[in-house]
Design an enzyme around this catalytic site. Sequence first.
Site, mmCIF file in Angstrom:
data_model
loop_
_atom_site.group_PDB
_atom_site.id
_atom_site.type_symbol
_atom_site.label_atom_id
_atom_site.label_comp_id
_atom_site.label_asym_id
_atom_site.label_seq_id
_atom_site.Cartn_x
_atom_site.Cartn_y
_atom_site.Cartn_z
ATOM 1 C CB SER A 106 -5.239 9.971 12.794
ATOM 2 O OG SER A 106 -6.198 9.323 13.625
ATOM 3 N N GLY A 107 -5.020 6.680 12.142
ATOM 4 C CA GLY A 107 -4.566 5.448 12.787
ATOM 5 C C GLY A 107 -4.944 5.372 14.251
ATOM 6 C CG HIS A 138 -6.186 4.416 31.897
ATOM 7 N ND1 HIS A 138 -6.305 5.114 30.720
ATOM 8 C CD2 HIS A 138 -7.454 4.154 32.329
ATOM 9 C CE1 HIS A 138 -7.586 5.283 30.431
ATOM 10 N NE2 HIS A 138 -8.315 4.718 31.400
ATOM 11 C CG ASN A 140 -6.770 6.684 26.726
ATOM 12 O OD1 ASN A 140 -7.492 5.725 26.955
ATOM 13 N ND2 ASN A 140 -6.755 7.311 25.563
ATOM 14 C CG ASN A 150 -3.140 13.521 15.438
ATOM 15 O OD1 ASN A 150 -3.784 12.508 15.196
ATOM 16 N ND2 ASN A 150 -3.714 14.684 15.720
ATOM 17 C CB THR A 196 20.352 0.212 -30.405
ATOM 18 O OG1 THR A 196 20.745 0.217 -31.785
ATOM 19 C CG2 THR A 196 21.588 0.116 -29.520
ATOM 20 C CG HIS A 197 16.321 1.987 -32.199
ATOM 21 N ND1 HIS A 197 15.470 3.040 -31.919
ATOM 22 C CD2 HIS A 197 17.568 2.515 -32.204
ATOM 23 C CE1 HIS A 197 16.172 4.145 -31.774
ATOM 24 N NE2 HIS A 197 17.452 3.854 -31.938
ATOM 25 C CB SER A 328 -2.769 -26.093 -19.878
ATOM 26 O OG SER A 328 -3.355 -25.149 -20.770
ATOM 27 C CE LYS A 333 5.029 -21.353 -25.121
ATOM 28 N NZ LYS A 333 5.230 -20.455 -23.985
ATOM 29 C CB VAL A 334 10.271 -24.419 -20.133
ATOM 30 C CG1 VAL A 334 10.699 -23.838 -18.791
ATOM 31 C CG2 VAL A 334 10.190 -25.943 -20.061
ATOM 32 C CD GLU A 340 6.230 -15.007 -18.077
ATOM 33 O OE1 GLU A 340 5.509 -15.739 -17.357
ATOM 34 O OE2 GLU A 340 6.480 -15.262 -19.270
#
Length: 474
Positions: A106-107, A138, A140, A150, A196-197, A328, A333-334, A340
């Site tokens: 309930s947290g 207080h 509470n 809740n 397409t495809h 590496s 290469k880039v 990504e």
Amino acid sequence: MSEFRIEHDSMGNVRVPAKAYYGAQTQRAIENFPISGTALSPEMIRAMGLVKYACAVANRDLGKLTGSGKRPLDAKQVEALLAAAQEVADGKLADQFPLDVYQTGSGTSSNMNVNEVISNRAIELLGGDRFAEAKPIHPNDHVNMGQSTNDIFPTAIHVAVAVAIRDRLVPALSTLHRVLSDKSQQWAKVIKIGRTHLADATPLTLGQEIGGFARQIELSIGRAERAMEAILELPAGGTAVGTGINTHPEFGRRVAAVLAQQTGIPLVEATNHFEGNAQRDGLVESHGQLRAISVTLFNVSNNIRWLGSGPRCGFYELMLPDRQPGSSIMPGKVNPVMCESMMQVAARVLGNDQTVSFSGATGGQFQLNIMMPIMGETTLMSVRLLAQATSAFVDFCAVEMEANEAACEAAVEKSLSMVTSLNPHIGYEKAAALAKEAFKSGKTIRELCEQQNILPAEKLREALDPMRMTEPQA
């Protein structure tokens, strides 16, 4: 001074770090849940501060805090309570909320953590001894007056998520939409081949293609707004099971009104507190919209990744900015790293949606859902990841990407699908035969048509004009 002090709660004495603003119930939870080492997010803690502030304002205005009930507060004490709650909302006591995400369903642990911190900080603001056993303010009786975990914890979740969507996700998506729209206009005359495809199709402009991406993002902005709309109803006022026991009939409405004023978001009291307390369907709906946004962002970034593939053996119709060395072992290469990164974020959000949906479906028995901490934190994670990844994608990819006009145009003349524009003139069957012959011979559609006098020269030039193929012709 000792490193620890002794605090007391209904279960007995507890040893608490001497300088901590939290008390016994928080310390018990720290000891009970050494699970992930991941605390509730700052967004959630700030929302709890806002909610506690709103509750104190409502109780003050209803005369509950200063009334004739048990342990009434005077005006200065009320102001101190409000000031302490505001400090929590402002993030000034951020180190006082160490509880693990994986806690009571309930947290309650985090609700009491906030109550204890506000109580002790308010006492300190008044010049009192926050370590004294008797609490004039207080946790509470005063900070939690008219409330139950809740109804208050889910209220804070709704506030935190709505604010995060409004302040972070919508602006990030809006910026990406603007950038893509601008690129679409800039590249309105850059002709290229459609696919397409993953197979050659008829021509379109790069501007049209990017414009489609821009529209996807525009629709995502609407989904983000609907994600916020799904959680505008607040459970506050339902207390333990939705009946509103121990609170004023106007409490929920007043709390929602204060929160709406504080945040600028049209938050309202739950229409039905039994639904508002017991189920988190609105949060499931909200995250469902985030899931759809993640699908779009994956699709757009992946398409841009494909369009930037190469530089010599791929499409290379878009030139993406170089961000870092890509290998590496392979010099020079880039890689399309920003695409990504975005795709990975989208995958994470899709997984998060499973967590939220499963928790909503299985965690709500009768008057309470006991999966709320993970539902709230997972949703906030999704908002945060989507917003930050989108902003990074804009800054480090979308703004700087350029059209490779030569590569776009070079593929058009070679495409067998150029024959499509001849359908109205020679029919589908003959056009298909031309396409097959062109493929076998290695010639272009134009070259074959010229050799075979398929159409008069001017008519052929008009029919095979790729720019005319990018829009309907009367």
